[in-house]
Design an enzyme around this catalytic site. Structure first.
Site, PDB file in Angstrom:
ATOM      1  N   LYS A  58       0.874  -1.173   0.000  1.00 18.92           N
ATOM      2  CA  LYS A  58       0.000   0.000   0.000  1.00 18.92           C
ATOM      3  C   LYS A  58       0.911   1.224   0.000  1.00 18.92           C
ATOM      4  CE  LYS A  58      -3.629   2.554   0.565  1.00 18.92           C
ATOM      5  NZ  LYS A  58      -4.559   2.653  -0.575  1.00 18.92           N
ATOM      6  N   GLY A  85      -8.358   7.332  -0.628  1.00 19.40           N
ATOM      7  CA  GLY A  85      -7.643   8.531  -0.191  1.00 19.40           C
ATOM      8  C   GLY A  85      -6.311   8.234   0.473  1.00 19.40           C
ATOM      9  N   CYS A 142      -0.439  12.184  -7.135  1.00 19.66           N
ATOM     10  CA  CYS A 142      -0.656  12.870  -5.880  1.00 19.66           C
ATOM     11  C   CYS A 142      -0.416  14.354  -6.144  1.00 19.66           C
ATOM     12  CB  CYS A 142       0.395  12.332  -4.911  1.00 19.66           C
ATOM     13  SG  CYS A 142      -0.029  12.454  -3.214  1.00 19.66           S
ATOM     14  N   LYS A 178       5.098   4.977 -11.078  1.00 19.94           N
ATOM     15  CA  LYS A 178       3.768   4.509 -11.494  1.00 19.94           C
ATOM     16  C   LYS A 178       3.033   5.608 -12.243  1.00 19.94           C
ATOM     17  CE  LYS A 178      -0.228   2.005  -9.956  1.00 19.94           C
ATOM     18  NZ  LYS A 178      -0.768   1.240  -8.831  1.00 19.94           N
ATOM     19  N   ASN A 205      -2.299   3.390 -13.196  1.00 18.69           N
ATOM     20  CA  ASN A 205      -3.060   3.643 -11.982  1.00 18.69           C
ATOM     21  C   ASN A 205      -4.542   3.736 -12.382  1.00 18.69           C
ATOM     22  OD1 ASN A 205      -3.665   4.358  -9.290  1.00 18.69           O
ATOM     23  ND2 ASN A 205      -1.729   5.467  -9.132  1.00 18.69           N
TER      24      ASN A 205
END
Ligand SMILES: Cc1cc2nc3c(=O)[nH]c(=O)nc-3n(C[C@H](O)[C@H](O)[C@H](O)COP(=O)(O)OP(=O)(O)OC[C@H]3O[C@@H](n4cnc5c(N)ncnc54)[C@H](O)[C@@H]3O)c2cc1C
Ligand SMILES: Cc1cc2nc3c(=O)[nH]c(=O)nc-3n(C[C@H](O)[C@H](O)[C@H](O)COP(=O)(O)O)c2cc1C
Ligand code: FES
Lengths: 317, 267
Positions: A58, A85, A142, A178, A205
């Site tokens: 994660k 989130g 992000c 990624k 993603n």
């Protein structure tokens, strides 16, 4: 092209299902995707880890994050929208409670990292290097606080800057980036990551999506995963493979061995299993069986011979 | 925890949109009351679906389900002899304290499922009262109740069986009469569970509730089912599938999970 890859496989002495992602050698091309396999430890009592080449944890951040409120999930035809989130335990708890146990499992461990500033991401990379972590995957989907909250993965320039800084903080070991499909031109972001020194790319993603719940008069905004996004993932791998020379971990909607072979045939060196694991925890084994079956059928000695077979246009050197 | 392809032994319609399904039980680990399993009714539906175990023997597992959408509709079309992919046992069951002598079980609608299994266990070792409410008489599945020593109180919204009104009113009436159990176990729609929490606080009785929320993995991997809980002075996040689905009602932040209140009301 095919010939040069055969020579490379022979040089690396890769047998059967072994693949290399930069300096990282995987026993199989099956990679458990970030966020869909917990911290990697949870499934010890349910499945055999042997078919798994690597586990991506994660995504972790410097300090723990609580994530989003409910509702976090919405099923769509052939897919799933999530808005977790990036809830995670933070670096310290990860290092103390998760990492030592993860290392005993067998598969290679790739730690997924994210932060709101480049300092935060570099700090994570340095700490993880100090703890002898072999591989990192930068989750760049992000927002960046210093660039008007622009998502790093949407800009080749921001990607280049961040990846080159993290490269310095994490020298000599496997650095993956990624990529997001929520970009006009993913290959140019891929190229920026390559130029900045990445060892490999993971794609894709989740795809930005929205569900409307008329009954409860609410909307659920998040990222779509599952079979619905497989064509998007395949296309992205296909295009990126033509533009960069890095090994690719292809994922998005893989739910059977055939899906994995499709990704490999358009250029993925390894394949990621994400939400497909939720419906079928036996999927890693099934993918490995399918890949072995394909080797047997074709008489090829290594899975690397199949990489990019249907995408043989000359790659830039 | 195991993933198995299990044979369907029995399929029975219980009443409007409600079904009883029995699966062969080949799980090595025994289920305890409150635990659940996930089923995959069709490869065309992406996610597995969680269901509480309503009865368990060495050879069979009983599931009580309500037809609400695509997956449960496909389940209704299954026939004995067919196989279905099942994964379990999942979650943690109701905590059972061997010191406790008297407990109440409070069920609303389809929420009766895990409490039937709990009743089976508790009636042998405790004094048990079972409060059961549903919309109307055809939705009170009395045939599913085991033979044994316990008291059964019934309520229906339309008064067609038992008292008219919510089951929580029946519980409160009994509490007002001075009777008081050491613990209450409850399962049903969210507003009912919230009302049970209020009663538990008022009469100082611990109430355990079984929560339902949308799940993707059911295995503790995706963090899709996370809810906030009070623990001491802090707030902690727990996964309903892994740390629940049974929680102490007074620890649940009921306001924070109103979004899924609405989801459950939609049923
Ligand atoms: C731990 C647990 C135990 C459960 N036990 C039972 C049981 O014993 N018997 C039973 O009939 N049902 C039970 N459920 C609910 C059951 O999982 C859902 O009804 C089912 O997943 C609906 O699938 P569907 O495709 O038919 O409906 P969908 O089309 O997915 O949804 C139809 C309606 O059901 C609601 N819903 C969907 N999933 C859930 C969920 N996980 N929890 C609550 N509401 C949901 C939706 O909001 C919608 O209003 C349980 C759920 C959980 C989390
Ligand atoms: C519930 C959930 C959580 C996820 N969390 C993360 C995460 O923390 N970091 C990340 O890089 N990707 C995350 N992803 C994206 C997956 O790793 C993967 O890229 C995406 O789901 C597409 O693959 P799939 O279709 O096989 O699921 C998450 C996906 C899901 C469904
Ligand atoms: S449903 Fe995935 S963590 Fe609970």
């Amino acid at each position: 092209m095919a010939y040069s890859r055969i020579k490379k496989a022979a040089r690396d002495k890769l047998t059967s299902l072994e693949v290399k992602i930069g300096p990282l050698r995987l026993s199989t091309p099956v990679v458990m995707a970030s966020g869909t396999f917990g911290y990697g430890l949870e499934m010890k009592n349910l499945i055999n880890y042997r078919p798994i080449g690597a586990i991506v944890t994660k995504t972790i951040s410097r300090y723990s994050w609580p994530g989003n409120p409910q509702p976090r999930l919405w099923e769509t035809p052939s897919g799933l929208i999530n808005s977790i989130g990036l809830q995670n335990v933070g670096l310290d708890v990860f290092l103390r409670q998760k990492l030592p146990r993860l290392r005993r499992l067998g598969p290679k461990i790739i730690v997924s990292i994210a932060g709101f500033t480049s300092e935060e991401v570099c700090c994570l990379a340095r700490e993880l290097l100090a703890h002898r972590v072999e591989a990192l995957e930068m989750n760049i989907s992000c927002p960046n606080l210093k660039s008007k909250n622009k998502v790093v993965a949407t800009s080749p320039r921001l990607t280049y800057n961040l990846v080159s800084q993290v490269r310095k903080a994490f020298p000599g070991r496997c650095l993956l980036v990624k990529l997001s499909p929520n970009v006009t031109d993913t290959p140019s972001v891929a190229k920026a990551a390559e130029d900045a020194g990445a060892d490999g790319l993971t794609l894709i993603n989740t795809v930005k999506a929205l569900a409307v719940d008329l009954h409860n008069q609410q909307v659920i905004s998040g990222g779509l995963s599952g079979p619905a996004i497989k064509p998007v993932g395949l296309r992205t791998v296909y295009e990126v493979y033509r533009k960069v020379n890095l090994p690719l971990i292809g994922l998005g909607g893989i739910t059977c061995g055939k899906d994995a072979l499709e990704y490999i045939s358009v250029g993925a060196s390894a394949v990621g299993i994400g939400s497909g694991f939720f419906s079928n925890p036996l999927l890693p084994q099934e993918v490995v069986n399918a890949l072995l079956g394909q080797l047997k059928k074709t008489g090829l000695p290594s899975i690397t011979y199949l990489i990019g077979r249907l995408n043989e246009k000359k790659r830039p050197s | 925890m195991e993933i198995l392809s299990l044979k369907i032994l029995r399929m029975q319609s219980l009443g409007p949109d409600h079904y009883w399904m029995e699966l062969e039980n080949r799980f090595k680990k025994a289920f305890s009351p409150g635990q659940f399993l996930t089923l995959r009714p069709s490869p065309h539906i992406f996610l597995r679906r969680p269901f509480s175990v309503a009865s368990a023997s060495k050879t069979s597992l009983g599931i009580l389900f309500r037809k609400v959408g695509a997956a449960t509709t496909i389940l209704t079309e299954k026939n004995p002899g067919q196989e279905i992919s099942a994964l379990g046992p999942l979650g943690r069951g109701f905590p059972i304290d061997p010191e406790i002598k008297q407990s109440w079980l409070v069920a609303g609608g389809t929420g009766v499922a895990p409490l039937l299994f709990l009743l089976e266990r508790l009636m042998k070792i405790q004094k048990v009262s079972f409060f059961y409410g549903a919309g109307c008489q055809p939705l009170l599945f009395r045939d599913l109740f085991p033979q044994g020593k316990y008291r059964l109180f019934l309520a229906t919204d339309d008064g067609s069986c038992g008292i008219a009104g919510p089951v929580t009113a029946l519980v409160e009436k009994q509490l007002q009469s001075g009777e008081k159990p050491e613990v209450i176990y409850s399962s049903g729609p969210l507003p009912m569970l919230q009302a049970m929490n209020t009663l538990g606080l008022k009469y100082k009785i611990p109430v355990y509730v079984s929560l339902e929320i949308r799940m993707a993995c059911g295995l503790g991997l995706c963090l899709g089912c996370v809810i906030p809980l009070h623990q001491g002075s802090s707030i902690i996040l727990k996964r309903v599938c892994h740390d629940g689905p049974i929680f102490l009602a007074r620890e649940v932040l009921w306001k924070e999970i109103t979004t899924f209140t609405r989801i459950s009301n939609g049923l």
